[in-house]
Design a protein around this motif. Structure first.
Motif, PDB file in Angstrom:
ATOM      1  N   GLU A  80       0.830  -1.205   0.000  1.00 21.41           N
ATOM      2  CA  GLU A  80       0.000   0.000   0.000  1.00 21.41           C
ATOM      3  C   GLU A  80       0.865   1.256   0.000  1.00 21.41           C
ATOM      4  O   GLU A  80       0.593   2.211  -0.729  1.00 21.41           O
ATOM      5  CB  GLU A  80      -0.929   0.013   1.203  1.00 21.41           C
ATOM      6  N   GLU A  81       1.930   1.237   0.783  1.00 23.28           N
ATOM      7  CA  GLU A  81       2.845   2.379   0.833  1.00 23.28           C
ATOM      8  C   GLU A  81       3.494   2.618  -0.540  1.00 23.28           C
ATOM      9  O   GLU A  81       3.562   3.750  -1.024  1.00 23.28           O
ATOM     10  CB  GLU A  81       3.924   2.123   1.893  1.00 23.28           C
ATOM     11  N   LEU A  82       3.947   1.554  -1.179  1.00 18.91           N
ATOM     12  CA  LEU A  82       4.554   1.687  -2.507  1.00 18.91           C
ATOM     13  C   LEU A  82       3.548   2.163  -3.542  1.00 18.91           C
ATOM     14  O   LEU A  82       3.867   3.003  -4.389  1.00 18.91           O
ATOM     15  CB  LEU A  82       5.170   0.349  -2.942  1.00 18.91           C
ATOM     16  N   TYR A  83       2.320   1.637  -3.476  1.00 18.55           N
ATOM     17  CA  TYR A  83       1.280   2.078  -4.409  1.00 18.55           C
ATOM     18  C   TYR A  83       1.018   3.573  -4.229  1.00 18.55           C
ATOM     19  O   TYR A  83       0.961   4.321  -5.208  1.00 18.55           O
ATOM     20  CB  TYR A  83      -0.016   1.284  -4.209  1.00 18.55           C
ATOM     21  N   GLN A  84       0.863   4.008  -2.989  1.00 20.62           N
ATOM     22  CA  GLN A  84       0.596   5.426  -2.737  1.00 20.62           C
ATOM     23  C   GLN A  84       1.763   6.295  -3.199  1.00 20.62           C
ATOM     24  O   GLN A  84       1.559   7.376  -3.747  1.00 20.62           O
ATOM     25  CB  GLN A  84       0.291   5.673  -1.254  1.00 20.62           C
ATOM     26  N   GLU A  85       2.983   5.819  -3.024  1.00 22.36           N
ATOM     27  CA  GLU A  85       4.165   6.599  -3.406  1.00 22.36           C
ATOM     28  C   GLU A  85       4.370   6.653  -4.922  1.00 22.36           C
ATOM     29  O   GLU A  85       4.702   7.703  -5.469  1.00 22.36           O
ATOM     30  CB  GLU A  85       5.410   6.011  -2.744  1.00 22.36           C
ATOM     31  N   TYR A  86       4.188   5.538  -5.616  1.00 22.43           N
ATOM     32  CA  TYR A  86       4.555   5.462  -7.034  1.00 22.43           C
ATOM     33  C   TYR A  86       3.381   5.396  -8.016  1.00 22.43           C
ATOM     34  O   TYR A  86       3.572   5.679  -9.195  1.00 22.43           O
ATOM     35  CB  TYR A  86       5.455   4.243  -7.285  1.00 22.43           C
ATOM     36  N   CYS A  87       2.201   5.020  -7.572  1.00 25.25           N
ATOM     37  CA  CYS A  87       1.112   4.756  -8.506  1.00 25.25           C
ATOM     38  C   CYS A  87      -0.088   5.681  -8.335  1.00 25.25           C
ATOM     39  O   CYS A  87      -0.754   6.032  -9.309  1.00 25.25           O
ATOM     40  CB  CYS A  87       0.635   3.312  -8.354  1.00 25.25           C
ATOM     41  N   ALA A  88      -0.383   6.045  -7.095  1.00 26.26           N
ATOM     42  CA  ALA A  88      -1.614   6.784  -6.800  1.00 26.26           C
ATOM     43  C   ALA A  88      -1.678   8.141  -7.481  1.00 26.26           C
ATOM     44  O   ALA A  88      -2.768   8.617  -7.790  1.00 26.26           O
ATOM     45  CB  ALA A  88      -1.788   6.943  -5.292  1.00 26.26           C
ATOM     46  N   SER A  89      -0.551   8.766  -7.749  1.00 26.99           N
ATOM     47  CA  SER A  89      -0.582  10.089  -8.382  1.00 26.99           C
ATOM     48  C   SER A  89      -1.256  10.028  -9.753  1.00 26.99           C
ATOM     49  O   SER A  89      -1.847  11.014 -10.194  1.00 26.99           O
ATOM     50  CB  SER A  89       0.825  10.670  -8.503  1.00 26.99           C
ATOM     51  N   CYS A  90      -1.199   8.906 -10.424  1.00 31.35           N
ATOM     52  CA  CYS A  90      -1.870   8.746 -11.718  1.00 31.35           C
ATOM     53  C   CYS A  90      -3.127   7.887 -11.605  1.00 31.35           C
ATOM     54  O   CYS A  90      -4.172   8.232 -12.143  1.00 31.35           O
ATOM     55  CB  CYS A  90      -0.933   8.118 -12.741  1.00 31.35           C
ATOM     56  N   HIS A  91      -3.026   6.746 -10.930  1.00 30.42           N
ATOM     57  CA  HIS A  91      -4.132   5.794 -10.874  1.00 30.42           C
ATOM     58  C   HIS A  91      -5.137   6.111  -9.772  1.00 30.42           C
ATOM     59  O   HIS A  91      -6.184   5.481  -9.708  1.00 30.42           O
ATOM     60  CB  HIS A  91      -3.603   4.367 -10.712  1.00 30.42           C
TER      61      HIS A  91
END
Length: 101
Positions: free
Chosen positions: A46-57
């Protein structure tokens, strides 16, 4: 709703695997599928998703507005990572290469 959580779980697990691969100094220029992680840390995913993916997805998997239509540059906006998106039907190797390259 259950499908949304399953997709989020898979994305977080994938993000954790990509992060581990990157930290291990993954090789460039290959299309080999990485080995799956031996264990899954949902909090780290979840931390990695928020850091690297959430800005677009999106922080709740909603994707970018107009994700079904390419922009003037021919690039599609980031799709949602829920049951309305399309990434769920791609093999992991395609998603991994697309993200990496």
């Amino acid at each position: 709703m259950m499908l949304r959580w399953l997709i989020l779980f898979l994305l977080m697990a994938g993000a954790a695997g990509v992060g581990a691969w990157m930290l291990a100094g993954g090789t460039s220029g290959t299309s080999a599928t990485p080995e799956p992680p031996q264990s899954i840390d949902l909090a780290e995913g979840e931390e990695l998703y928020q850091e690297y993916c959430a800005s677009c997805h999106g922080s709740v998997l909603e994707g970018q507005a107009g994700w079904r239509s390419a922009g003037e540059d021919g690039i599609l906006p980031a799709p949602p990572h829920d049951e309305t998106g399309h990434t769920w039907h791609h093999p992991d190797s395609v998603l991994f290469d697309y993200t990496k390259l």
